[in-house]
Design a protein around this motif. Structure first.
Motif, PDB file in Angstrom:
ATOM      1  N   VAL A 181       0.850  -1.207   0.000  1.00 57.13           N
ATOM      2  CA  VAL A 181       0.000   0.000   0.000  1.00 57.13           C
ATOM      3  C   VAL A 181       0.881   1.251   0.000  1.00 57.13           C
ATOM      4  O   VAL A 181       1.808   1.376   0.804  1.00 57.13           O
ATOM      5  CB  VAL A 181      -0.954   0.005   1.222  1.00 57.13           C
ATOM      6  CG1 VAL A 181      -1.639   1.360   1.386  1.00 57.13           C
ATOM      7  CG2 VAL A 181      -1.991  -1.103   1.095  1.00 57.13           C
ATOM      8  N   ASN A 182       0.610   2.128  -0.932  1.00 58.04           N
ATOM      9  CA  ASN A 182       1.241   3.455  -0.964  1.00 58.04           C
ATOM     10  C   ASN A 182       0.192   4.440  -1.472  1.00 58.04           C
ATOM     11  O   ASN A 182      -0.963   4.049  -1.699  1.00 58.04           O
ATOM     12  CB  ASN A 182       2.509   3.444  -1.837  1.00 58.04           C
ATOM     13  CG  ASN A 182       2.227   3.001  -3.262  1.00 58.04           C
ATOM     14  OD1 ASN A 182       1.183   3.328  -3.829  1.00 58.04           O
ATOM     15  ND2 ASN A 182       3.140   2.253  -3.847  1.00 58.04           N
ATOM     16  N   GLU A 183       0.584   5.684  -1.665  1.00 58.99           N
ATOM     17  CA  GLU A 183      -0.415   6.684  -2.072  1.00 58.99           C
ATOM     18  C   GLU A 183      -1.140   6.300  -3.363  1.00 58.99           C
ATOM     19  O   GLU A 183      -2.343   6.506  -3.490  1.00 58.99           O
ATOM     20  CB  GLU A 183       0.267   8.037  -2.273  1.00 58.99           C
ATOM     21  CG  GLU A 183      -0.074   9.023  -1.177  1.00 58.99           C
ATOM     22  CD  GLU A 183       0.722  10.296  -1.326  1.00 58.99           C
ATOM     23  OE1 GLU A 183       0.128  11.311  -1.705  1.00 58.99           O
ATOM     24  OE2 GLU A 183       1.940  10.257  -1.066  1.00 58.99           O
ATOM     25  N   GLN A 184      -0.383   5.748  -4.307  1.00 61.46           N
ATOM     26  CA  GLN A 184      -0.969   5.399  -5.609  1.00 61.46           C
ATOM     27  C   GLN A 184      -1.896   4.193  -5.508  1.00 61.46           C
ATOM     28  O   GLN A 184      -3.053   4.239  -5.931  1.00 61.46           O
ATOM     29  CB  GLN A 184       0.155   5.150  -6.634  1.00 61.46           C
ATOM     30  CG  GLN A 184      -0.345   4.913  -8.045  1.00 61.46           C
ATOM     31  CD  GLN A 184      -1.351   5.973  -8.501  1.00 61.46           C
ATOM     32  OE1 GLN A 184      -1.152   7.178  -8.309  1.00 61.46           O
ATOM     33  NE2 GLN A 184      -2.472   5.525  -9.074  1.00 61.46           N
ATOM     34  N   THR A 185      -1.386   3.093  -4.899  1.00 62.20           N
ATOM     35  CA  THR A 185      -2.220   1.889  -4.808  1.00 62.20           C
ATOM     36  C   THR A 185      -3.419   2.145  -3.891  1.00 62.20           C
ATOM     37  O   THR A 185      -4.500   1.620  -4.133  1.00 62.20           O
ATOM     38  CB  THR A 185      -1.401   0.669  -4.311  1.00 62.20           C
ATOM     39  OG1 THR A 185      -0.799   0.987  -3.056  1.00 62.20           O
ATOM     40  CG2 THR A 185      -0.320   0.296  -5.295  1.00 62.20           C
ATOM     41  N   ALA A 186      -3.244   2.979  -2.877  1.00 60.34           N
ATOM     42  CA  ALA A 186      -4.347   3.296  -1.962  1.00 60.34           C
ATOM     43  C   ALA A 186      -5.522   3.916  -2.720  1.00 60.34           C
ATOM     44  O   ALA A 186      -6.676   3.549  -2.488  1.00 60.34           O
ATOM     45  CB  ALA A 186      -3.871   4.238  -0.860  1.00 60.34           C
TER      46      ALA A 186
END
Ligand code: DX5
Ligand code: ZN
Length: 220
Positions: A181-186
């Protein structure tokens, strides 16, 4: 529909174990809702993390619920022990349980929320007959065992399909995503129906972990 209030659960696996109290207090004061606690036995996954004494120490300082993720074989042996060290959500792997229905109900009878984690290769169709009994499904975004791995992108479609299954049964089950999970995948995961985002490396690898939690929360 994107959620208004996604639950953020920082994964203690990526914390600084020599300064655990500092990291616990950081999470206490942040916008995160839960502590995600990864237990690995070196058999179900190729890594060993920590056990009861460490979880008990986390519980002593944590002011938010402990979401305990068991990456262990035969978890039935230890359900009451995890309750005793403060687990509020207890998640077992579908791949590690021969009698999953029995295990789920044993967790609930002990007064915990029951979670089922699903490896990347495991179909969520296996949950069809049980979804109404489960409080949380944890979709693995990586093969479990280590923090900081690359997100497996099919998890987004899997999340959307799970949301459809939950809605079709009018079940109250939460969807948690664990790994990568990171900003993009979130963003993609929230749009696909995720309710809980676990984040290890993204939070504890950041220059400002409190801000990293706030950034994830702002997406939700
Ligand atoms: C993986 C663990 C995860 C892990 C996530 O086996 O279950 O909870 O800490 O780590 P990141 O967010 O770094 O992928
Ligand atoms: Zn986990």
């Amino acid at each position: 529909m994107p959620h208004q209030n996604t639950i953020i659960a920082p994964s203690i696996l990526s914390a600084d174990f020599a300064n655990l109290k500092n990291d616990i207090e950081m999470v206490n004061q942040s916008q995160a809702e839960w502590f995600h606690v990864d237990v690995m036995d070196g058999v179900f996954v190729p890594n060993i993390s920590f056990g009861f004494p460490v979880i008990k120490a986390i519980q002593k300082y944590a002011t938010k619920p402990l979401d305990v993720h068991l990456m262990i074989v035969d978890p039935d042996r230890y359900l009451a022990d995890f309750k005793a060290v403060g687990a509020e959500v207890l998640t077992v792997h579908i791949e590690a349980c021969t009698h999953l229905h029995r295990t789920i109900h044993a967790i609930k009878e002990l007064g915990m929320k029951a979670g089922v984690a699903v490896n990347p290769h495991t179909s969520i169709s296996l949950l069809e007959d049980l979804i109404e009994d489960i409080d949380l499904v944890c979709l693995m975004g990586v093969n479990p065992g280590f923090g900081g791995q690359k997100f497996i992108k099919q998890t987004v479609q899997k999340c959307a399909a799970l949301k459809t299954l939950i809605n079709s049964k009018q079940a109250a089950c939460l969807i948690e995503i664990d790994g990568g999970v990171n900003e993009q995948t979130a963003k993609e995961l929230i749009a696909a129906g995720a309710d809980v985002l676990v984040a290890g490396n993204y939070v504890f690898g950041a220059a400002n972990p409190t801000q990293a939690i706030a950034d994830l929360k702002a997406i939700s």
